[in-house]
Scaffold this active site. Structure first.
Site, short mmCIF file in Angstrom:
data_model
loop_
_atom_site.label_atom_id
_atom_site.label_comp_id
_atom_site.label_asym_id
_atom_site.label_seq_id
_atom_site.Cartn_x
_atom_site.Cartn_y
_atom_site.Cartn_z
N LEU A 97 59.63 25.49 -8.43
CA LEU A 97 59.95 24.65 -9.23
C LEU A 97 59.31 23.45 -10.45
O LEU A 97 58.55 22.58 -9.13
CB LEU A 97 61.36 23.88 -9.47
CG LEU A 97 61.51 22.75 -11.18
CD1 LEU A 97 63.45 22.66 -10.85
CD2 LEU A 97 61.40 21.58 -10.69
N ASP A 125 64.04 15.74 -20.48
CA ASP A 125 63.22 14.68 -19.75
C ASP A 125 63.19 13.69 -18.73
O ASP A 125 64.77 13.24 -18.36
CB ASP A 125 63.59 13.50 -20.91
CG ASP A 125 63.09 11.91 -21.65
OD1 ASP A 125 62.64 11.86 -19.92
OD2 ASP A 125 63.08 11.04 -22.25
N ASN A 176 54.65 17.26 -10.57
CA ASN A 176 53.17 17.39 -11.82
C ASN A 176 53.33 15.77 -12.60
O ASN A 176 52.58 16.13 -12.82
CB ASN A 176 52.92 18.09 -11.55
CG ASN A 176 51.83 18.36 -13.19
OD1 ASN A 176 50.21 17.94 -12.68
ND2 ASN A 176 51.71 17.96 -13.86
N TYR A 218 49.38 2.19 -13.08
CA TYR A 218 49.81 3.69 -13.06
C TYR A 218 49.30 3.97 -11.59
O TYR A 218 49.04 4.03 -10.76
CB TYR A 218 48.57 4.60 -13.97
CG TYR A 218 48.21 5.50 -13.79
CD1 TYR A 218 49.04 6.97 -13.46
CD2 TYR A 218 47.00 6.20 -13.27
CE1 TYR A 218 49.01 7.94 -13.29
CE2 TYR A 218 46.28 7.49 -12.46
CZ TYR A 218 47.42 8.27 -12.70
OH TYR A 218 46.78 9.54 -13.19
N LYS A 229 50.92 6.12 -8.90
CA LYS A 229 50.12 7.21 -7.32
C LYS A 229 49.82 6.36 -5.74
O LYS A 229 49.97 7.72 -5.44
CB LYS A 229 48.69 7.49 -8.11
CG LYS A 229 48.92 7.85 -9.02
CD LYS A 229 50.07 8.66 -9.87
CE LYS A 229 49.86 9.49 -10.97
NZ LYS A 229 50.91 10.64 -10.90
#
Ligand SMILES: NC(=O)c1ccc[n+]([C@@H]2O[C@H](COP(=O)([O-])OP(=O)(O)OC[C@H]3O[C@@H](n4cnc5c(N)ncnc54)[C@H](OP(=O)(O)O)[C@@H]3O)[C@@H](O)[C@H]2O)c1
Length: 262
Positions: free
Chosen positions: A8, A62, A89, A156, A160
């Site tokens: 997936l 979403d 991802n 961001y 991460k």
């Protein structure tokens, strides 16, 4: 090397996610492709079925909408149609680049939902079915931005850093149960057509910093199949990260400030 039969992939409607789905289908892995833009997913599914004959399922969702995320989780954990590779991802980048104080708060909270909460929930759900089966893989797409500060991309970089740290820890916790978690940390990748903000071609950077998304996808899949905890695609980024680990933090921080043009 482990092989996976069904994956997936979130964020498969463009960029690195599309390359990951193509690469998996080409090696005979069935894929469930997830993103908001169902039309792009349908076109990709048609292409992959025609080219490789792999089974491709489209799931338009979403990941920041709780009901949609629940639907994706249900599909991921469906005992009748088992998924043995989860690829987290989908992610929102640091565009437009601005200091945190100048970013609208809702914009930043949205990044936390997509880059942190969705992969955390999906990773947790995947582990709940993969560990009892003693087989499975989780591939989380992070970024080199998670290793050091990224001026004009504070949220961001922090999201991460969370994803990289969580994945490395899950790798340690789950590998004895036959489940492999891998985090891939790319540098600048050309997204191609259909990516957020029309891709990053407008950013003026030397040619050697740019990575090819298909090559990033191939390296990432090789890494999760080999059971590696961390994959940093590209010699230039492996060198930069190795240097940042041996240099005093103040010097590597300055280097990153220059890299991000601050
Ligand atoms: N490009 C780079 O330089 C680079 C570098 C390091 C790491 N990364 C990471 O690589 C990953 C992929 O990025 P990319 O560069 O390939 O960007 P991209 O082409 O813009 O792809 C982002 C994907 O995420 C999906 N997505 C966005 N919001 C979503 C939501 N709320 N729910 C479900 N899906 C959503 C998008 O599809 P829809 O719009 O159809 O929903 C799209 O398929 C991200 O995690 C990014 O942080 C990228």
């Amino acid at each position: 090397m482990v092989t996976y039969t069904s994956a997936l992939v979130t964020g498969a409607s463009s960029g690195i996610g599309q390359s990951l789905a193509r690469c998996l289908a080409a090696q005979g892995t069935g894929v469930v492709v997830v993103a908001r833009r169902g039309d792009r997913l349908e076109r990709l599914a048609e292409e992959l079925r025609g080219r490789s004959g792999a089974s491709v399922e489209v799931l338009a969702a979403d990941l920041c909408v709780p009901e949609d995320l629940a639907t994706v989780t249900k599909r991921l954990t469906d005992p009748d149609r088992p998924i043995d590779l989860l690829v987290n991802n989908a992610g929102a980048g640091s565009r437009p680049p601005r200091p945190l104080a100048d970013q609208p708060l809702d914009h930043e909270l949205g990044k936390v939902e997509l880059n942190v909460l969705a992969p955390l929930r999906l990773t947790h759900a995947a582990l709940s079915v993969m560990i009892p089966r003693r087989h499975g893989g989780i591939l989380n797409v992070s970024s080199i931005a998670g290793f050091l500060p990224q001026p004009q991309g504070a949220t961001y970089a922090a999201t991460k850093a969370f994803l990289t740290s969580m994945t490395e820890t899950v790798h340690c916790e789950a590998r004895k149960s036959g489940v492999h978690a891998t985090v891939v940390c790319p540098g600048f990748v050309r997204r191609g057509e259909g990516g957020a903000d029309g891709g990053m071609r407008s950013v003026r950077l030397p040619e050697f910093v740019w990575l090819d998304r298909d090559e990033v996808a191939r390296e990432a899949i090789r890494a999760v199949c080999a059971g590696k905890p961390v994959c940093i695609p590209g010699w230039q980024y492996r060198t930069a990260i190795t240097l940042s680990r041996v240099l005093p933090r103040v010097l590597s921080r300055r280097g990153f400030e220059r890299l991000w043009g601050h």
